[in-house]
Design an enzyme around this catalytic site. Structure first.
Site, PDB file in Angstrom:
ATOM      1  N   GLU A 171      39.722  43.255  -6.934  1.00  0.00           N
ATOM      2  CA  GLU A 171      40.056  41.997  -7.574  1.00  0.00           C
ATOM      3  C   GLU A 171      39.549  41.828  -8.998  1.00  0.00           C
ATOM      4  O   GLU A 171      38.741  40.937  -9.278  1.00  0.00           O
ATOM      5  CB  GLU A 171      39.554  40.830  -6.690  1.00  0.00           C
ATOM      6  CG  GLU A 171      40.191  40.844  -5.309  1.00  0.00           C
ATOM      7  CD  GLU A 171      39.868  39.619  -4.463  1.00  0.00           C
ATOM      8  OE1 GLU A 171      38.987  38.822  -4.846  1.00  0.00           O
ATOM      9  OE2 GLU A 171      40.520  39.457  -3.410  1.00  0.00           O
ATOM     10  N   GLU A 288      44.017  43.044   1.688  1.00  0.00           N
ATOM     11  CA  GLU A 288      43.336  41.884   2.262  1.00  0.00           C
ATOM     12  C   GLU A 288      44.364  40.807   2.552  1.00  0.00           C
ATOM     13  O   GLU A 288      45.237  40.543   1.729  1.00  0.00           O
ATOM     14  CB  GLU A 288      42.310  41.278   1.286  1.00  0.00           C
ATOM     15  CG  GLU A 288      41.088  42.114   1.036  1.00  0.00           C
ATOM     16  CD  GLU A 288      40.035  41.373   0.175  1.00  0.00           C
ATOM     17  OE1 GLU A 288      40.115  40.142   0.016  1.00  0.00           O
ATOM     18  OE2 GLU A 288      39.139  42.070  -0.340  1.00  0.00           O
TER      19      GLU A 288
END
Ligand code: BGC
Length: 348
Positions: A171, A288
């Site tokens: 991320e 995710e």
């Protein structure tokens, strides 16, 4: 006679050690040979269904966030029907402060132990660099450290099983802009390819791994890359009451009921991902997705099932966020799966 006997003994010992080594070590068992080629689409297919071992090795120290990985976790995961585990790791907190940013030996050993445990349970393993928060605030200053971490990991894991893959950074966000990220990821692929010519490299987007900066992403020219996306939409549903998201208590009570409009918005996001991936000729790993435990169970079940189905119908591999913490599909204290989540993930 005596000499022959000793020679036989040595030979026997050598054969025995070789057999033991082959059985016990997933490291060399199935590592890449020079002549190998990789079909990255096939590899991604084999990654298949997975789960994140979250809140363990990416905490400041393992155990700080309530999760310490145990060997039995992997057999539990394997038995439930998963094929991969994604293991988030905070390498940045375990290096020398200054160049050459040597990774702490004990920490590296611990990670190796966990990787062996997963591989020994016939699970594919994705390791990453997770929660490197400093680089998001100050990419220019931290870049050398990230590159050094990957130089070390690439060298250390070069002979490990082909079932291990590398995700270069979890991320990217904030000051690590999409433009910078394109440069960093190209450099990192080059660094990794030096010693791992075939190992799959997983790369996500610069907007917290989400969809909004997918159109800015430029993947390096390389036929061993998998695109990863994180999927938490609608965020107010999946992150209701999440302690680390300001204001999220106001979202408590948000439900998700598989209504046509709700489904449509997920479908349209997945179409966007699919089209981008097809245009760029890369397979996709939804690394995710998950809904926090403060949402109601029916909604969590329905949403998880729907996202999983949308992924699978497009041949995306995936890893649910996460195993046994706040989003946990498994209740480690009770020693049992939360069936409403497990059924959504592994329906058979
Ligand atoms: C973060 C976790 C967080 C999850 C959902 C992950 O990438 O590492 O801390 O719980 O996303 O927000």
């Amino acid at each position: 006679m005596k000499k022959e006997f000793s020679l036989l003994r040595i030979l026997f010992f050598l054969i025995l050690s070789f057999v033991i080594f082959k059985c016990k070590s997933p490291v060399n068992n199935d590592s890449y040979a020079e002549s190998d080629t990789i079909d990255i689409f096939e590899y991604n297919k084999e990654l298949g269904r997975g789960i994140n071992l979250g809140n363990a090795l990416e905490a400041p120290s393992e155990g700080d966030w309530g999760v310490t990985i145990r060997e039995e976790h992997f057999s539990i995961i394997k038995k439930a029907g998963f094929y991969n585990v994604r293991i988030p790791i905070r390498w940045s907190a375990h290096t020398l402060v200054d160049s050459p940013y040597t990774i702490n030996h004990n920490f590296m050993n611990r990670v190796d132990q966990v990787i062996y445990q997963a591989l020994n349970n016939e699970l594919k393993v994705v390791i990453n660099v997770h929660h490197y928060n400093e680089i998001m605030e100050n990419p220019d200053e931290e870049k050398a450290k990230l590159y050094s971490i990957w130089r070390q990991l690439s060298s250390h894991y070069q002979d490990f099983s082909a079932h291990l893959s590398f995700e270069i950074l979890n991320e990217p966000n904030d000051q690590l802009t999409p433009e910078l990220w394109n440069v960093y990821s190209a450099d990192l692929v080059e660094i990794i390819r030096n010693k791992n010519s075939m190992r799959p490299i997983i790369i996500g987007t610069a907007s917290w791994g989400g969809l909004s900066s997918l159109s800015d992403l430029v993947l390096p020219e390389d036929n061993g890359i998998i695109l990863t996306l994180h999927y938490y939409e609608p965020f107010q549903f999946t992150h209701q009451g999440a302690e680390w998201v300001d204001g999220s208590d106001e979202w408590l009570g948000t439900i998700w009921r598989n209504k046509a409009t709700e489904v449509q918005s997920i479908v349209s996001d997945f179409i966007t991902i699919d089209q981008w991936a097809a245009a760029n000729n890369v397979p996709v790993f939804i690394g995710e997705f998950g809904a926090y435990s403060r949402a109601d169970s029916t909604s969590r079940h329905l949403w998880t099932e729907r996202v999983r189905e949308e992924a699978e119908s497009r041949n995306f591999s995936w890893a649910y966020w996460e195993f046994c913490s706040g989003f946990g599909a498994y209740d480690d204290q009770a020693g049992q799966w939360r069936n409403f989540l497990l059924k959504a993930l592994i329906p058979e």
